[in-house]
Design an enzyme around this catalytic site. Sequence first.
Site, short mmCIF file in Angstrom:
data_model
loop_
_atom_site.label_atom_id
_atom_site.label_comp_id
_atom_site.label_asym_id
_atom_site.label_seq_id
_atom_site.Cartn_x
_atom_site.Cartn_y
_atom_site.Cartn_z
N GLU A 1 8.65 13.90 -23.71
CA GLU A 1 8.49 13.96 -22.17
C GLU A 1 7.81 15.12 -21.69
OE1 GLU A 1 8.97 11.84 -19.91
OE2 GLU A 1 10.65 10.75 -20.18
N ARG B 1 15.90 -2.86 -24.33
CA ARG B 1 14.78 -3.52 -24.04
C ARG B 1 14.65 -4.48 -25.01
NH1 ARG B 1 11.09 -2.43 -20.33
NH2 ARG B 1 11.60 -0.20 -20.34
N LYS C 1 11.92 22.75 -19.71
CA LYS C 1 12.26 23.22 -21.13
C LYS C 1 11.56 22.57 -21.90
CE LYS C 1 14.99 19.87 -22.07
NZ LYS C 1 15.02 18.87 -23.32
N TRP D 1 19.47 9.12 -27.03
CA TRP D 1 20.30 10.01 -26.33
C TRP D 1 21.29 8.77 -25.27
CZ3 TRP D 1 23.95 12.75 -25.50
CH2 TRP D 1 24.21 13.45 -24.46
#
Length: 335
Positions: A281, A34, A191, A15
């Site tokens: 997540e 990174r 969600k 994303w």
Amino acid sequence: MARAVRVVVLGAGSWGTTLASLSARNTPTTLWARSEDTAREIDTEHRNRRYLGERPLPPGLRATADLVEAAREADVLVVGVPSHAMRKTLEQITNEVRAWVPVVSLVKGLEPGTRLRPTEVIAECFPGHPVGLLAGPNIAGEIADGMAAAAVIAMQDDAVAAALQPLFATSLFRVYRNTDVLGCELGGILKNIVAIAAGMAEGLGVGDNTRAMVLSRGLAEMTRLGEAMGANPRTFAGLTGMGDLIATCMSPSSRNRRIGEALARGLSIDEAVEALGQVAEGVRTAPTVMELADEHDVELPIAAEVAGVVTGKRTPTDAYRGLRRVAAGDEEDIV
């Protein structure tokens, strides 16, 4: 002639890379990765193969693995690192970002331990900066493929949101505004938990009726907790609530749904996360959300079952049996 606004996106996941690709079509954009190898691949080959395969990236998109260099360039800072790594990343550049630079979160989780939302973590790291988020029903691969989509940029100051809108909007990516930062952020966080439940439903083959029930009652739980925490309940009927919920629960590309499917196949949570190879997540967020629910005295039966599964206390089959034991009340009593 005024200098073009430079957008800096922290985090070269699917994303973060996709959003950086959108803004690079409108204004100079730098993506911090990174990994030096990932930054070099984006910079020289205009690809991020780990997350977006062979999809081409705009030739004007620049990448770097130097976090401090990226932060110093930012006129707008976008944060797209996982929630558990946010504070550690941002603390390295607290004194490197110029005053009043807006900071926009893409993160959809809660900080472990503190239960702080991403915008709250950002506000602690960058006091005095305008802070908000960009969220919506956004499956990165589809947007990278040029399919139409929409998102919401939520800031307490609508004038700041209006200034940021054209940086990310394209003819196929519509950007709306909202001043309910809390509601928009909670929608993106909650969600993911419902999406794990939807994935388990898919894996267990419980049927479309049951999946529809989980989505609609999951939205009711999101709204119930959101209003208890002070959000506008109407926000959950919009792009960052129902829209994001539908996309995340229905798309086979959804990471949280895929975790649910893997759990239903009998994988342990560690095996499911390892097989995914990316951050989902909802796995970290589910137990923390239950702490919030207890604090605000809100019942979240679907979230409770998901939390039980991701902590290894229940199986997906047990979870769906548990949902059948919940007594039905007044359907309109969602708040």
